[in-house]
Design a protein around this motif. Sequence first.
Motif, PDB file in Angstrom:
ATOM      1  N   ASN A  91      93.587  51.375 147.154  1.00 54.97           N
ATOM      2  CA  ASN A  91      94.324  52.094 146.118  1.00 54.97           C
ATOM      3  C   ASN A  91      93.732  53.458 145.827  1.00 54.97           C
ATOM      4  O   ASN A  91      94.371  54.325 145.245  1.00 54.97           O
ATOM      5  CB  ASN A  91      94.356  51.250 144.835  1.00 54.97           C
ATOM      6  CG  ASN A  91      95.509  51.626 143.941  1.00 54.97           C
ATOM      7  OD1 ASN A  91      96.541  52.057 144.417  1.00 54.97           O
ATOM      8  ND2 ASN A  91      95.322  51.467 142.650  1.00 54.97           N
ATOM      9  N   ASP A  92      92.469  53.638 146.242  1.00 55.89           N
ATOM     10  CA  ASP A  92      91.789  54.904 145.969  1.00 55.89           C
ATOM     11  C   ASP A  92      91.798  55.845 147.165  1.00 55.89           C
ATOM     12  O   ASP A  92      91.448  57.015 147.040  1.00 55.89           O
ATOM     13  CB  ASP A  92      90.327  54.628 145.565  1.00 55.89           C
ATOM     14  CG  ASP A  92      90.224  53.758 144.315  1.00 55.89           C
ATOM     15  OD1 ASP A  92      91.063  53.941 143.424  1.00 55.89           O
ATOM     16  OD2 ASP A  92      89.318  52.912 144.254  1.00 55.89           O
ATOM     17  N   ASP A 102      93.256  58.182 150.294  1.00 54.53           N
ATOM     18  CA  ASP A 102      94.421  58.993 150.606  1.00 54.53           C
ATOM     19  C   ASP A 102      95.281  58.207 151.590  1.00 54.53           C
ATOM     20  O   ASP A 102      94.773  57.400 152.376  1.00 54.53           O
ATOM     21  CB  ASP A 102      93.992  60.320 151.237  1.00 54.53           C
ATOM     22  CG  ASP A 102      93.256  61.214 150.244  1.00 54.53           C
ATOM     23  OD1 ASP A 102      93.538  61.099 149.037  1.00 54.53           O
ATOM     24  OD2 ASP A 102      92.385  62.001 150.681  1.00 54.53           O
ATOM     25  N   GLU A 103      96.573  58.476 151.574  1.00 53.86           N
ATOM     26  CA  GLU A 103      97.458  57.706 152.440  1.00 53.86           C
ATOM     27  C   GLU A 103      97.215  58.056 153.902  1.00 53.86           C
ATOM     28  O   GLU A 103      97.265  59.227 154.291  1.00 53.86           O
ATOM     29  CB  GLU A 103      98.915  57.958 152.079  1.00 53.86           C
ATOM     30  CG  GLU A 103      99.871  57.021 152.778  1.00 53.86           C
ATOM     31  CD  GLU A 103     101.238  57.002 152.121  1.00 53.86           C
ATOM     32  OE1 GLU A 103     102.183  56.519 152.758  1.00 53.86           O
ATOM     33  OE2 GLU A 103     101.361  57.472 150.984  1.00 53.86           O
ATOM     34  N   SER A 151     103.535  48.260 144.271  1.00 54.99           N
ATOM     35  CA  SER A 151     102.130  48.296 143.879  1.00 54.99           C
ATOM     36  C   SER A 151     101.935  49.101 142.600  1.00 54.99           C
ATOM     37  O   SER A 151     102.753  49.944 142.232  1.00 54.99           O
ATOM     38  CB  SER A 151     101.284  48.915 145.001  1.00 54.99           C
ATOM     39  OG  SER A 151     101.417  48.180 146.193  1.00 54.99           O
ATOM     40  N   GLY A 192     101.025  51.869 140.180  1.00 54.73           N
ATOM     41  CA  GLY A 192     100.989  53.312 140.379  1.00 54.73           C
ATOM     42  C   GLY A 192     101.754  53.769 141.589  1.00 54.73           C
ATOM     43  O   GLY A 192     101.639  54.917 142.016  1.00 54.73           O
ATOM     44  N   TYR A 193     102.546  52.854 142.160  1.00 64.48           N
ATOM     45  CA  TYR A 193     103.362  53.158 143.345  1.00 64.48           C
ATOM     46  C   TYR A 193     102.507  53.608 144.533  1.00 64.48           C
ATOM     47  O   TYR A 193     102.973  54.302 145.414  1.00 64.48           O
ATOM     48  CB  TYR A 193     104.417  54.219 143.022  1.00 64.48           C
ATOM     49  CG  TYR A 193     105.362  53.779 141.932  1.00 64.48           C
ATOM     50  CD1 TYR A 193     106.393  52.882 142.179  1.00 64.48           C
ATOM     51  CD2 TYR A 193     105.198  54.230 140.625  1.00 64.48           C
ATOM     52  CE1 TYR A 193     107.235  52.462 141.169  1.00 64.48           C
ATOM     53  CE2 TYR A 193     106.052  53.815 139.598  1.00 64.48           C
ATOM     54  CZ  TYR A 193     107.060  52.927 139.885  1.00 64.48           C
ATOM     55  OH  TYR A 193     107.898  52.508 138.888  1.00 64.48           O
ATOM     56  N   LYS A 194     101.232  53.205 144.539  1.00 65.85           N
ATOM     57  CA  LYS A 194     100.362  53.507 145.673  1.00 65.85           C
ATOM     58  C   LYS A 194     100.301  52.276 146.564  1.00 65.85           C
ATOM     59  O   LYS A 194      99.966  51.190 146.097  1.00 65.85           O
ATOM     60  CB  LYS A 194      98.961  53.904 145.195  1.00 65.85           C
ATOM     61  CG  LYS A 194      98.775  55.400 145.044  1.00 65.85           C
ATOM     62  CD  LYS A 194      97.305  55.753 145.207  1.00 65.85           C
ATOM     63  CE  LYS A 194      97.157  57.246 145.510  1.00 65.85           C
ATOM     64  NZ  LYS A 194      95.766  57.608 145.810  1.00 65.85           N
ATOM     65  N   VAL A 246      98.775  49.816 148.369  1.00 66.36           N
ATOM     66  CA  VAL A 246      97.414  49.318 148.561  1.00 66.36           C
ATOM     67  C   VAL A 246      97.239  48.638 149.915  1.00 66.36           C
ATOM     68  O   VAL A 246      96.362  49.011 150.704  1.00 66.36           O
ATOM     69  CB  VAL A 246      97.037  48.330 147.424  1.00 66.36           C
ATOM     70  CG1 VAL A 246      95.634  47.765 147.651  1.00 66.36           C
ATOM     71  CG2 VAL A 246      97.107  49.026 146.083  1.00 66.36           C
ATOM     72  N   ASN A 272      97.724  50.982 152.953  1.00 67.26           N
ATOM     73  CA  ASN A 272      96.578  51.865 153.167  1.00 67.26           C
ATOM     74  C   ASN A 272      95.392  51.106 153.765  1.00 67.26           C
ATOM     75  O   ASN A 272      94.713  51.595 154.666  1.00 67.26           O
ATOM     76  CB  ASN A 272      96.160  52.507 151.847  1.00 67.26           C
ATOM     77  CG  ASN A 272      97.136  53.575 151.389  1.00 67.26           C
ATOM     78  OD1 ASN A 272      98.094  53.896 152.097  1.00 67.26           O
ATOM     79  ND2 ASN A 272      96.915  54.121 150.212  1.00 67.26           N
TER      80      ASN A 272
END
Length: 208
Positions: free
Chosen positions: A88-89, A91-92, A159, A161-163, A165, A168
């Motif tokens: 989650n932290d 970069d994509e 996910s 925050g729409y990130k 996880v 990635n």
Amino acid sequence: MASDFQNTLKNLGKQAKKAAERQAEQEKEAVKRSAEAVDFAKEMGTVTPLKNSGRYEAPRDKTPMKPRVQDKNPLASESLFFVGTGGNDWDEPPAAFSKNGQGKNDIRRLQDGYWDVVADVDLHGYTQEKAQEVLNEFIEFVKKRGVCGEIVHGSGLGSSGYKPVLKNTVRRWLMQHPDVLAYVEPRKGNDGAVRILIKRQKKEWEQG
């Protein structure tokens, strides 16, 4: 003598009368019970009885790998490859990646289906840690059958925050795994899966 005969007739008459009265009483009681009884068939006429179909609802097969075999000597946990759980932290990661000298050729061939996809795995619902365990097993599985596999990890739109996880984590894992040469998104407009290329395994006679 005549009086005895008369008495006999009277007694027979009385007995017949009592028998008739008992019969009438029994018939009356039967009619009463019939009127009070519930016509079950009539009451249940609109209800369709359940049929025993003999159907067995088997539990869902949650085995993630397809196809998959049970290895008699599963990988030891200390030998598994991990990149942590900080997806989650990060970069994509890129949509396509290659780390050998054939970069563009490998990516193009993966997209064109140059290599047969020998197996695929769906990681939906897995934690980052569990997904990496499955990926370790999946790489070993593909090695025994060819050089190309496909991994479904989802787009991660749900996910926090729409990130994405898991997406990635999976792609970072592939970028760093020593046996993975490249990956691409196999279908245009769908970033929920990647097709991978792994190192071709040397035959025993080549190693000797």
